[in-house]
Write a protein that holds these residues in place. Structure first.
Motif, PDB file in Angstrom:
ATOM      1  N   ALA A   1       5.300   3.549   2.151  1.00  0.00           N
ATOM      2  CA  ALA A   1       4.557   2.343   1.786  1.00  0.00           C
ATOM      3  C   ALA A   1       4.440   1.419   2.989  1.00  0.00           C
ATOM      4  CB  ALA A   1       5.239   1.611   0.634  1.00  0.00           C
ATOM      5  N   VAL A   2       3.336   0.685   3.025  1.00  0.00           N
ATOM      6  CA  VAL A   2       3.133  -0.407   3.979  1.00  0.00           C
ATOM      7  C   VAL A   2       3.243  -1.710   3.204  1.00  0.00           C
ATOM      8  CG1 VAL A   2       1.487  -1.552   5.507  1.00  0.00           C
ATOM      9  CG2 VAL A   2       1.678   0.948   5.528  1.00  0.00           C
ATOM     10  N   CYS A   3       4.160  -2.568   3.636  1.00  0.00           N
ATOM     11  CA  CYS A   3       4.367  -3.873   2.994  1.00  0.00           C
ATOM     12  C   CYS A   3       3.804  -4.952   3.907  1.00  0.00           C
ATOM     13  CB  CYS A   3       5.853  -4.124   2.740  1.00  0.00           C
ATOM     14  SG  CYS A   3       6.649  -2.901   1.690  1.00  0.00           S
TER      15      CYS A   3
ATOM     16  N   VAL B   1       6.734  -0.660   7.540  1.00  0.00           N
ATOM     17  CA  VAL B   1       6.648   0.619   6.834  1.00  0.00           C
ATOM     18  C   VAL B   1       8.001   0.928   6.209  1.00  0.00           C
ATOM     19  CG1 VAL B   1       6.294   3.115   7.105  1.00  0.00           C
ATOM     20  CG2 VAL B   1       4.824   1.493   8.331  1.00  0.00           C
ATOM     21  N   GLN B   2       7.972   1.372   4.961  1.00  0.00           N
ATOM     22  CA  GLN B   2       9.184   1.797   4.267  1.00  0.00           C
ATOM     23  C   GLN B   2       8.940   3.180   3.674  1.00  0.00           C
ATOM     24  OE1 GLN B   2       9.834  -1.450   1.469  1.00  0.00           O
ATOM     25  NE2 GLN B   2      11.257  -2.453   2.867  1.00  0.00           N
ATOM     26  N   GLY B   3      10.017   3.948   3.542  1.00  0.00           N
ATOM     27  CA  GLY B   3       9.902   5.247   2.916  1.00  0.00           C
ATOM     28  C   GLY B   3      10.195   6.387   3.861  1.00  0.00           C
ATOM     29  N   ALA B   4       9.888   7.604   3.402  1.00  0.00           N
ATOM     30  CA  ALA B   4      10.355   8.816   4.059  1.00  0.00           C
ATOM     31  C   ALA B   4       9.446   9.329   5.167  1.00  0.00           C
ATOM     32  CB  ALA B   4      10.521   9.921   3.006  1.00  0.00           C
ATOM     33  N   SER B   5       8.167   8.939   5.189  1.00  0.00           N
ATOM     34  CA  SER B   5       7.237   9.528   6.143  1.00  0.00           C
ATOM     35  C   SER B   5       6.608   8.450   7.026  1.00  0.00           C
ATOM     36  CB  SER B   5       6.175  10.350   5.401  1.00  0.00           C
ATOM     37  OG  SER B   5       5.395  11.098   6.311  1.00  0.00           O
ATOM     38  N   LYS B   6       5.308   8.530   7.257  1.00  0.00           N
ATOM     39  CA  LYS B   6       4.659   7.681   8.251  1.00  0.00           C
ATOM     40  C   LYS B   6       3.401   7.018   7.701  1.00  0.00           C
ATOM     41  CE  LYS B   6       6.254  10.831  11.860  1.00  0.00           C
ATOM     42  NZ  LYS B   6       5.829  11.900  12.801  1.00  0.00           N
ATOM     43  N   ALA B   7       2.999   5.966   8.391  1.00  0.00           N
ATOM     44  CA  ALA B   7       1.728   5.301   8.134  1.00  0.00           C
ATOM     45  C   ALA B   7       0.978   5.189   9.455  1.00  0.00           C
ATOM     46  CB  ALA B   7       1.945   3.916   7.528  1.00  0.00           C
ATOM     47  N   TYR B   8      -0.353   5.007   9.345  1.00  0.00           N
ATOM     48  CA  TYR B   8      -1.200   4.934  10.533  1.00  0.00           C
ATOM     49  C   TYR B   8      -2.123   3.721  10.423  1.00  0.00           C
ATOM     50  CZ  TYR B   8       0.400   9.664  11.450  1.00  0.00           C
ATOM     51  OH  TYR B   8       1.192  10.761  11.690  1.00  0.00           O
TER      52      TYR B   8
ATOM     53  N   GLY C   1      -0.206  -1.134  -4.976  1.00  0.00           N
ATOM     54  CA  GLY C   1      -0.792   0.018  -5.634  1.00  0.00           C
ATOM     55  C   GLY C   1      -0.399   1.294  -4.943  1.00  0.00           C
ATOM     56  N   SER C   2      -0.353   2.369  -5.703  1.00  0.00           N
ATOM     57  CA  SER C   2      -0.011   3.684  -5.161  1.00  0.00           C
ATOM     58  C   SER C   2      -1.173   4.636  -5.375  1.00  0.00           C
ATOM     59  CB  SER C   2       1.246   4.228  -5.849  1.00  0.00           C
ATOM     60  OG  SER C   2       1.575   5.511  -5.339  1.00  0.00           O
ATOM     61  N   SER C   3      -1.470   5.442  -4.362  1.00  0.00           N
ATOM     62  CA  SER C   3      -2.526   6.451  -4.447  1.00  0.00           C
ATOM     63  C   SER C   3      -3.844   5.782  -4.840  1.00  0.00           C
ATOM     64  CB  SER C   3      -2.119   7.550  -5.426  1.00  0.00           C
ATOM     65  OG  SER C   3      -3.000   8.645  -5.370  1.00  0.00           O
ATOM     66  N   ALA C   4      -4.377   6.055  -6.032  1.00  0.00           N
ATOM     67  CA  ALA C   4      -5.626   5.415  -6.460  1.00  0.00           C
ATOM     68  C   ALA C   4      -5.503   3.901  -6.455  1.00  0.00           C
ATOM     69  CB  ALA C   4      -6.020   5.913  -7.850  1.00  0.00           C
ATOM     70  N   GLY C   5      -4.335   3.391  -6.826  1.00  0.00           N
ATOM     71  CA  GLY C   5      -4.106   1.951  -6.809  1.00  0.00           C
ATOM     72  C   GLY C   5      -4.159   1.370  -5.419  1.00  0.00           C
ATOM     73  N   CYS C   6      -3.733   2.155  -4.434  1.00  0.00           N
ATOM     74  CA  CYS C   6      -3.827   1.730  -3.032  1.00  0.00           C
ATOM     75  C   CYS C   6      -5.273   1.783  -2.558  1.00  0.00           C
ATOM     76  CB  CYS C   6      -2.940   2.632  -2.177  1.00  0.00           C
ATOM     77  SG  CYS C   6      -3.118   2.415  -0.400  1.00  0.00           S
TER      78      CYS C   6
ATOM     79  N   LEU D   1       0.860  -1.177   0.000  1.00  0.00           N
ATOM     80  CA  LEU D   1       0.000   0.000   0.000  1.00  0.00           C
ATOM     81  C   LEU D   1       0.898   1.228   0.000  1.00  0.00           C
ATOM     82  CD1 LEU D   1      -2.503  -1.157   2.791  1.00  0.00           C
ATOM     83  CD2 LEU D   1      -2.769  -1.407   0.305  1.00  0.00           C
ATOM     84  N   MET D   2       0.940   1.936  -1.120  1.00  0.00           N
ATOM     85  CA  MET D   2       1.839   3.076  -1.274  1.00  0.00           C
ATOM     86  C   MET D   2       1.012   4.364  -1.267  1.00  0.00           C
ATOM     87  SD  MET D   2       4.953   3.331  -4.050  1.00  0.00           S
ATOM     88  CE  MET D   2       5.462   1.637  -3.693  1.00  0.00           C
ATOM     89  N   GLY D   3       1.542   5.378  -0.574  1.00  0.00           N
ATOM     90  CA  GLY D   3       0.752   6.571  -0.298  1.00  0.00           C
ATOM     91  C   GLY D   3       0.721   7.635  -1.356  1.00  0.00           C
ATOM     92  N   GLY D   4       1.346   7.399  -2.517  1.00  0.00           N
ATOM     93  CA  GLY D   4       1.351   8.392  -3.569  1.00  0.00           C
ATOM     94  C   GLY D   4       2.618   9.219  -3.566  1.00  0.00           C
ATOM     95  N   GLY D   5       2.709  10.131  -4.531  1.00  0.00           N
ATOM     96  CA  GLY D   5       3.939  10.895  -4.674  1.00  0.00           C
ATOM     97  C   GLY D   5       5.034  10.024  -5.255  1.00  0.00           C
TER      98      GLY D   5
END
Length: 344
Positions: A253-255, A264-271, A163-168, A55-59
């Motif tokens: 992203a959440v893997c 969680v991977q990447g530059a920011s956060k997930a909830y 998926g990213s953004s809409a794909g997520c 699940l990727m957050g876009g950008g």
């Protein structure tokens, strides 16, 4: 003499052409009507796969998460799906060792219901759904062979799908469809039944561990906590389901592996959001502000960033199994979203 030289040059050019492109049209499979092109070997290969969802957050894409999927694909064939791309994705092929990357632009129901398109998806060892508009994915792909092929990968073949953004947004069983435009937090808290809060459930994709989950993306960048609270409240009010939420910020992203272990991977956060059957919203009505306070403990939220010790268990959703992050309480009232750390 000139005629002889011309004939010799023609024969040499023909021979070189045959060597460079050996019987391509006759021997290699033709791409589907949705294909924008293949990078790598166009022939189908079969490799051992391990299930997983990203699940990727876009950008900006999280390359580490894409490589995580590629490893789980066994280096097989990758298919990228969209409804708005115009050229093949060559960058994906350079990220890791895979047999091929094919880009499908499925922008009509005719393409989505084409057997060759569906077979390309079914044969894939990894599928990634790009950003764009989830409303188009639902309008073009829902109840078609493309939808069936994606669910085959998710529930039977157990190949990694992301998926990213809409794909997520479309990977969770509960989803925000975006069919009437993009919902924003201020409007959603003011009226959770405003025209832009369009939700669906149970009739599209069936990813493991996401059966009672609604995702959201671009989370901190676009301040979407308030609208996500409205989504959760509407689901409780309309369908009497107490859902969970997974929210991912941009560049993050959440893997989720085949056992439901999430990192969680990447530059920011997930909830990761938990609702409670004893704490339904106090008010969730058309043309009325959302009131979901419950003693300022309406929704429990776990904030997680990338680290060696960070993880969340989606198989059980037990708070005591979460590690490396921080818990918060979330609530909504007076058309405002609130967040606070638990008191000791």
């Amino acid at each position: 003499m000139n005629n002889l030289s011309n004939k010799i040059n023609f024969l040499l050019a023909s021979a070189l052409s045959m060597c460079a492109f050996p019987a391509y049209a006759q021997d290699l499979p033709r791409p589907s009507i949705a294909s924008l092109g293949i990078v790598g070997d166009p022939n189908d290969v079969k490799t051992p796969v391990k299930g997983g969802v990203v699940l990727m957050g876009g950008g900006k894409n999280v390359n580490a998460s894409l490589r995580w999927m590629m490893e789980r694909s066994g280096g097989g064939d990758v298919v990228i799906l969209s409804s708005s791309l115009t050229e093949p994705n060559q960058a994906m092929f350079r990220l890791g060792r895979v047999d091929s990357v094919e880009t499908l632009n499925i922008d009509s129901r005719a393409k989505a219901d084409d057997e060759k398109v569906a077979q390309t998806i079914r044969n894939a060892e990894m599928v990634f759904i790009g950003g764009g508009k989830q409303s188009e994915y639902l309008r073009f792909w829902k109840n078609t062979k493309t939808m069936e092929a994606l669910n085959y990968l998710l529930t039977e073949k157990h190949a990694p799908v992301g998926g990213s953004s809409a794909g997520c947004a479309i990977l969770s069983n509960l989803y925000f469809s975006g069919g009437t435009g993009s919902a924003v937090s201020d409007e959603s808290l003011k009226n959770p039944y405003n025209q832009h809060v369009s939700l669906g459930h149970g009739d599209f994709l069936h990813a493991p561990f996401l059966s009672d989950v609604i995702t959201d993306t671009h989370y901190l960048a676009r301040k979407r906590q308030g609208r996500h609270m409205a989504f959760l409240a509407r689901i409780i009010q309309d369908w009497h389901v107490f859902p969970r939420g997974i929210a991912v910020d941009e560049g993050t992203a959440v893997c989720i592996d085949e056992k439901g272990h999430a990192i969680v991977q990447g530059a920011s956060k997930a909830y990761f959001l938990l609702t409670d059957e004893a704490k339904a919203p106090e008010q969730c009505k058309p043309d009325q502000p959302l009131i979901w306070n419950r003693g300022q403990q309406a929704v429990r939220a776990y904030e997680l960033a990338q680290s060696p010790t960070s993880s969340f268990d989606l198989a059980n959703w037990k708070p005591e199994l979460a590690s490396g992050g921080k818990w918060f309480w979330w609530w909504a009232e007076k058309e405002t979203f609130y967040q606070a750390e638990p008191t000791p």
